[in-house]
Design a protein around this motif. Structure first.
Motif, PDB file in Angstrom:
ATOM      1  N   SER A  46       0.837  -1.210   0.000  1.00  0.00           N
ATOM      2  CA  SER A  46       0.000   0.000   0.000  1.00  0.00           C
ATOM      3  C   SER A  46       0.866   1.251   0.000  1.00  0.00           C
ATOM      4  N   GLN A  88      -7.306   0.534  -0.501  1.00  0.00           N
ATOM      5  CA  GLN A  88      -7.717  -0.628   0.275  1.00  0.00           C
ATOM      6  C   GLN A  88      -9.110  -0.405   0.893  1.00  0.00           C
ATOM      7  N   ASP A 174      -5.896  -1.982  -5.008  1.00  0.00           N
ATOM      8  CA  ASP A 174      -5.308  -2.482  -3.761  1.00  0.00           C
ATOM      9  C   ASP A 174      -6.317  -3.407  -3.070  1.00  0.00           C
ATOM     10  N   GLU A 175      -6.102  -4.697  -3.209  1.00  0.00           N
ATOM     11  CA  GLU A 175      -6.952  -5.739  -2.627  1.00  0.00           C
ATOM     12  C   GLU A 175      -8.427  -5.581  -2.998  1.00  0.00           C
TER      13      GLU A 175
HETATM   14 MG   LIG Z   1      -1.983  -2.768   2.183  1.00  0.00          MG
END
Ligand SMILES: [Mg+2]
Ligand SMILES: Nc1ncnc2c1ncn2[C@@H]1O[C@H](COP(=O)(O)OP(=O)(O)OP(=O)(O)O)[C@@H](O)[C@H]1O
Length: 260
Positions: A46, A88, A174-175
């Protein structure tokens, strides 16, 4: 895939006080390519995303877009340059409609005097949002529904669709499959593939290694803030990727320690 990278970081370092979140990390992304960025919790993924998306300025290192060195002073600058990021936590406004969320920060006003008074062309935005989400392969109930009336998976789909719809060059996720069921996660992977087919460069972060192996062209592995491996996805299987992430496998040429 074009020869020159569309987006590149060279030797980027980011420290938070005494924490070296990222050390000397380099990565090159091409148009029409999906890079999987993987690593354990706290590996620096991140942090790298935030450098790429203009949230943080790296402590040192360089960033190049289309071969031109850039230094983002804000996320807005990176967005203007064609880089969309899904963080995220997705950053949707729960009270607003799907359409309003897709156009968040890019609102279209009504024509003429009403527009000058700040009235928004809501129906137009809802219809355009619906068309854009459909274009990138996301089916959402109705664009005039508010986000808080959607399931977690549908919200995530809207957030991803928004990013893909606006991205001109690069999309960073991000994810994005966190908290999604198998079917919705599968849909997200399809959206990633369609973003690649549109010629975007995609950075996909995930702890779900089968997803990474399924959808990426290259994998970059971070460990304790450093890139420990950057190789075509075809060189990994689930076991070797896990081993590289955890440090059990140092490099493909070296045998496991137990075997020495
Ligand atoms: Mg992360
Ligand atoms: N704002 C901050 N201030 C201080 N330290 C931070 C900050 N953000 C991240 N860190 C630290 O930097 C390191 C890298 O964190 P980062 O969030 O990049 O990891 P990550 O790879 O995204 O992990 P995860 O898989 O858990 O999301 C960690 O040690 C983390 O504690």
């Amino acid at each position: 895939m074009s020869a020159a990278p569309i987006y590149e970081v060279r030797n980027v370092t980011k420290s938070y006080g005494s924490v070296h979140a990222l050390q000397d990390a380099s990565l090159a992304l091409h148009a029409g390519e999906v890079i999987g960025l993987v690593g354990d919790n706290g590996a620096g993924k991140s942090t790298l995303v935030k450098a790429l998306s203009g949230v943080h300025q790296p402590t040192s290192g360089q960033i190049f877009l289309d071969g031109v060195e850039r230094s983002w002073k804000s996320p807005h600058e990176a967005i203007e340059a064609g880089i969309e990021t899904l963080y995220q936590d997705s950053g949707l406004a729960p009270q607003l409609s799907v359409g309003a969320n897709v156009f968040l920060g890019r609102e279209v006003t009504r024509p003429g005097i009403l527009g000058k008074m700040g009235f928004l062309a809501q129906k137009q935005m809802d219809a355009k949002a619906h068309a854009e989400l459909e274009r990138v392969g996301i089916a959402v109930p109705a664009s005039n529904r508010s986000i808080d009336q959607l399931s977690g998976g549908q919200r995530q789909a809207v957030a991803i669709g928004r990013a893909v719809a606006w991205a001109k060059k690069v999309i960073i996720l991000d994810e994005p499959t966190n908290h999604l069921g198998a079917r919705q996660a599968g849909e997200v992977l399809e959206v990633i593939k369609s973003a690649r087919d549109m010629g975007l460069g995609v950075i996909f972060i995930s702890h779900t290694l089968p997803h990474v192996l399924q959808v990426t062209d290259r994998v970059v592995v971070l460990r304790l803030g450093r890139v420990v491996r950057d190789a075509p996805t075809s060189e990994f299987d689930a076991e070797s990727l896990l081993g590289t992430i955890t440090g059990l496998i140092e490099s493909p040429a070296e045998p496991l320690e137990e075997e020495l």
